[in-house]
Design a protein around this motif. Sequence first.
Motif, PDB file in Angstrom:
ATOM      1  N   LEU A 152      95.018  85.066  36.675  1.00  0.00           N
ATOM      2  CA  LEU A 152      95.241  85.141  37.958  1.00  0.00           C
ATOM      3  C   LEU A 152      94.665  83.745  38.459  1.00  0.00           C
ATOM      4  O   LEU A 152      95.096  83.022  39.302  1.00  0.00           O
ATOM      5  N   ASP A 153      93.807  82.995  37.656  1.00  0.00           N
ATOM      6  CA  ASP A 153      93.057  81.849  37.842  1.00  0.00           C
ATOM      7  C   ASP A 153      92.238  81.268  36.717  1.00  0.00           C
ATOM      8  O   ASP A 153      92.041  82.203  35.654  1.00  0.00           O
ATOM      9  N   ALA A 154      91.487  80.292  36.706  1.00  0.00           N
ATOM     10  CA  ALA A 154      90.850  79.872  35.719  1.00  0.00           C
ATOM     11  C   ALA A 154      89.746  80.777  35.407  1.00  0.00           C
ATOM     12  O   ALA A 154      88.966  80.842  36.138  1.00  0.00           O
ATOM     13  N   GLY A 155      89.853  81.454  34.212  1.00  0.00           N
ATOM     14  CA  GLY A 155      88.785  82.381  33.693  1.00  0.00           C
ATOM     15  C   GLY A 155      88.939  83.821  34.409  1.00  0.00           C
ATOM     16  O   GLY A 155      88.143  84.530  34.250  1.00  0.00           O
ATOM     17  N   ILE A 156      89.998  84.031  35.204  1.00  0.00           N
ATOM     18  CA  ILE A 156      89.836  85.369  35.712  1.00  0.00           C
ATOM     19  C   ILE A 156      91.386  85.931  35.319  1.00  0.00           C
ATOM     20  O   ILE A 156      92.571  85.305  35.361  1.00  0.00           O
ATOM     21  N   THR A 157      91.179  87.171  34.732  1.00  0.00           N
ATOM     22  CA  THR A 157      92.371  88.064  34.531  1.00  0.00           C
ATOM     23  C   THR A 157      92.419  89.175  35.176  1.00  0.00           C
ATOM     24  O   THR A 157      91.354  89.949  35.511  1.00  0.00           O
ATOM     25  N   PHE A 158      93.637  90.018  35.175  1.00  0.00           N
ATOM     26  CA  PHE A 158      93.613  91.355  35.658  1.00  0.00           C
ATOM     27  C   PHE A 158      94.182  92.096  34.875  1.00  0.00           C
ATOM     28  O   PHE A 158      95.298  91.901  34.166  1.00  0.00           O
ATOM     29  N   PRO A 159      93.536  93.241  34.399  1.00  0.00           N
ATOM     30  CA  PRO A 159      94.142  94.271  33.220  1.00  0.00           C
ATOM     31  C   PRO A 159      95.228  94.935  33.592  1.00  0.00           C
ATOM     32  O   PRO A 159      95.323  95.658  34.984  1.00  0.00           O
ATOM     33  N   ALA A 160      96.566  94.766  33.034  1.00  0.00           N
ATOM     34  CA  ALA A 160      97.686  95.593  33.365  1.00  0.00           C
ATOM     35  C   ALA A 160      98.316  96.224  32.458  1.00  0.00           C
ATOM     36  O   ALA A 160      97.706  96.130  31.310  1.00  0.00           O
TER      37      ALA A 160
END
Length: 173
Positions: A152-160
């Motif tokens: 989603l952004d630098a260092g930010i992910t979303f589990p899917a």
Amino acid sequence: MASLIIRPGTRDDIAPLDALLARSYPRLLAADYPPSVLVTAIPRISKAQPALVTCGTYFVALRDGRLLGGGGWTRAAPGSGRRGAASVGHIRHFATDVEAVRQGVGRALMERVLATAAEAGVRRLECMSTRTAVPFYRSAGFEVLGEVDVPLDAGITFPALRMVRLLSSREGG
């Protein structure tokens, strides 16, 4: 109850979609994601993408003039901007108003998406589903391929979960 209208998205739908996403995602996703994930993800996933909303293959659902959902497909994968094979499509930014869940809104949008994608020659639809939406996509014929972390952004992910559905030319009508 008035009938549901499904039509292509326009620029005028962007602000109502933003409001729907901001209102619905926190409530709908809360049971499947910890607050630490939601606090970083919600601000990034709850914004309508103007180019997507107006691309011609993104649809909105309205009843009595009130926007109750949106969703569509593109040949470009989310976040890539690149078109893949002509026979592959990608489900994009599906959402239903939290007050309209289980009222046929998502189903009606999905039927339009499946039909228009098949008419355009798409034979495989892929999607990145939230944990919350897996039962919806399964009911529409999608199968889980595996877990993924969506950047989603630098260092930010979303589990899917990565899901897929094969289409036949008959679905195009």
